[in-house]
Design an enzyme around this catalytic site. Structure first.
Site, PDB file in Angstrom:
ATOM      1  N   GLN A  19      49.429  48.852  36.652  1.00 21.89           N
ATOM      2  CA  GLN A  19      48.881  49.113  35.325  1.00 21.89           C
ATOM      3  C   GLN A  19      49.267  50.476  34.760  1.00 21.89           C
ATOM      4  O   GLN A  19      49.205  50.687  33.562  1.00 21.89           O
ATOM      5  CB  GLN A  19      47.353  48.963  35.358  1.00 21.89           C
ATOM      6  N   HIS A 113      46.598  45.646  44.879  1.00 16.24           N
ATOM      7  CA  HIS A 113      45.832  45.478  43.632  1.00 16.24           C
ATOM      8  C   HIS A 113      46.575  44.463  42.753  1.00 16.24           C
ATOM      9  O   HIS A 113      47.381  44.820  41.900  1.00 16.24           O
ATOM     10  CB  HIS A 113      45.665  46.816  42.912  1.00 16.24           C
ATOM     11  N   ASN A 156      42.122  44.321  46.432  1.00  7.42           N
ATOM     12  CA  ASN A 156      41.273  44.414  45.246  1.00  7.42           C
ATOM     13  C   ASN A 156      40.935  43.020  44.711  1.00  7.42           C
ATOM     14  O   ASN A 156      41.840  42.207  44.474  1.00  7.42           O
ATOM     15  CB  ASN A 156      42.006  45.198  44.153  1.00  7.42           C
ATOM     16  N   GLU A 157      39.656  42.773  44.525  1.00  6.43           N
ATOM     17  CA  GLU A 157      39.156  41.544  43.897  1.00  6.43           C
ATOM     18  C   GLU A 157      39.816  40.268  44.421  1.00  6.43           C
ATOM     19  O   GLU A 157      40.463  39.524  43.665  1.00  6.43           O
ATOM     20  CB  GLU A 157      39.271  41.640  42.369  1.00  6.43           C
TER      21      GLU A 157
HETATM   22  C1  BGC Z   1      40.637  44.883  37.839  1.00  4.89           C
HETATM   23  C2  BGC Z   1      41.381  45.868  36.963  1.00  4.89           C
HETATM   24  C3  BGC Z   1      41.189  45.498  35.512  1.00  4.89           C
HETATM   25  C4  BGC Z   1      39.723  45.618  35.185  1.00  4.89           C
HETATM   26  C5  BGC Z   1      39.368  45.288  33.741  1.00  4.89           C
HETATM   27  C6  BGC Z   1      39.305  44.458  37.299  1.00  4.89           C
HETATM   28  O1  BGC Z   1      39.284  43.070  37.305  1.00  4.89           O
HETATM   29  O2  BGC Z   1      40.583  45.312  39.162  1.00  4.89           O
HETATM   30  O3  BGC Z   1      42.725  45.861  37.345  1.00  4.89           O
HETATM   31  O4  BGC Z   1      41.980  46.253  34.651  1.00  4.89           O
HETATM   32  O5  BGC Z   1      38.967  44.778  36.004  1.00  4.89           O
HETATM   33  O6  BGC Z   1      39.704  43.977  33.430  1.00  4.89           O
END
Ligand code: BGC
Length: 390
Positions: A19, A113, A156-157
């Site tokens: 990002q 990520h 991440n997530e």
């Molecule tokens: C993610 C980020 C994203 C943010 C806002 C999260 O889901 O880890 O990469 O930019 O939320 O959408």
């Protein structure tokens, strides 16, 4: 009333490599964004050029009065071709880690990520034979540069990743509220759980490291009579990923909004105040997410808020959102929940996975000159961090 946070609390800002870095050319998403007829409206391109400008970004974090920075290492750079680790890229990320130490910042380092090397996706990704061991090898290659890092987020997530995989398989487009997505691809979910465990095994050899993963918390709330539907909805999309963390060194909580589940599924909050991502303005999400996480993983696992923030063009709204979110966080902490820090999403206005419109940054970035401009919300947040008071 003044709210006071404990000494040693981590106050930071977060970003992710794809990002902000720019030109992540070996990654799977670069290929998607640059396809002849891309499924996303905008490309990451040069992003914020943080690949080169990270020292300036770290200076901003320090000068604001924050004491921590969360960023991610890009697998596609470290291993652009299978099995060939780039020593120069490892050295790059080590310089960033040392750049944090030199400025008195605690690095919170994410190993994955959302993006993977293009070759990994082409070979079948997480569920392909050997997918998980490829990730283990990548994590092993990072061990020498993680020396002295206390906080490491493996993936991440994972819940978002598994939900997006399910949607891509079904040929569906991204819904604008994560929690309203179809259930995850369970094979991908299981592979990610395996990958997380493999990464933790590798990291266990590093003295003083705490490893965990960061889950997208969606604040599922039951409309009248829909308690059972909500529990099921939440189990596949969130709770199974939280439960995995019950023996981890910490759990990362990421919260932005809520999703109300009715008898027929998610209810669209049409009349609600919305943010630039189309999500309901709901700063109470953070308190709800922290309380829900503590209920699932147990109070023995420390919590780090690894993301929370708002996409808005009105910077005063960012202060309003963050103040309310932090007030709720303090309430949860006063009830005995062990929260070690808060990392605001995001340091910079950055590439929001297909679009530049939703601006989450404490700092804006001129897309042509890459000049960073500190927003008033960043100054306000820096004061909260310096004083430990709200
Ligand atoms: C993610 C980020 C994203 C943010 C806002 C999260 O889901 O880890 O990469 O930019 O939320 O959408």
């Amino acid at each position: 009333m003044t709210t006071t946070f404990p000494d040693g609390f981590l106050w930071g800002a977060a970003t992710s490599a794809h990002q902000v870095e720019g030109n992540n050319t070996s990654s799977d998403l670069w290929a998607v964004e640059n396809a002849p007829d891309p499924i996303v409206p905008e490309r990451s391109g040069d992003a914020c050029d943080s690949y080169h400008r990270w020292p300036e970004d770290l200076d901003v974090v320090r000068d604001l009065g924050l004491n921590s920075y969360r960023f991610s290492i890009e697998w596609a750079r470290v291993e652009p071709t299978p099995g060939r680790t780039s020593r120069a890229q490892l050295a790059h990320y080590r310089r960033m880690i040392e750049g944090c130490f030199e400025r008195g910042l605690t690095p919170v380092v994410t190993l994955h990520h959302f993006t993977t090397p293009a070759w990994f996706r082409a070979a079948g990704g997480w569920t392909a034979e050997g997918g998980v061991s490829r990730f283990r090898d990548y994590v092993r290659s990072l061990l020498p540069i993680l020396d002295g890092v206390e906080w490491v987020c493996t993936i991440n997530e994972p819940n978002m990743l598994a939900m997006i995989s399910a949607m891509l398989k079904r040929g569906e487009r991204h819904e604008n509220v994560a929690g309203a997505m179809p259930p995850p691809d369970q094979d991908v979910a299981d592979a990610l759980i395996g990958a997380h465990r493999a990464a933790r095994e590798e990291l266990a050899g590093l003295p003083g490291v705490r490893s965990g993963w960061t889950v997208a918390n969606q604040n599922f709330q039951a409309a009248a009579g829909a308690e059972e539907q909500t529990a099921q909805w939440s189990h596949s999309r969130e709770d199974q990923f939280l439960d995995v963390a019950e023996d981890d060194d910490f759990i990362g909580v990421q919260a932005y909004t809520r999703v109300v589940i009715g008898l027929d599924g998610p209810q669209d909050p049409e009349s609600a105040r919305k943010t630039l991502t189309g999500w309901e303005f709901y700063p109470e999400a953070l308190e709800g997410a922290v309380r829900h996480t503590a209920r699932r993983v147990g109070t023995a696992v420390p919590i780090l808020v690894t993301e929370n923030g708002i996409a808005t063009a009105d910077d005063a709204e960012r202060v309003e959102y963050t103040r309310t979110a932090l007030t709720g966080l303090a309430r949860a902490m006063a009830d005995g929940i062990d929260v070690r820090g808060y990392l605001h999403w995001s340091l910079l206005d950055n590439y929001e996975w297909g679009s530049w419109t939703p601006t989450f940054g404490l700092v804006s970035v001129d897309r042509e000159t890459f000049t960073r401009t500190i927003k008033p919300s960043a100054r306000w947040y820096g004061e909260v961090a310096r004083s430990g008071r709200l």
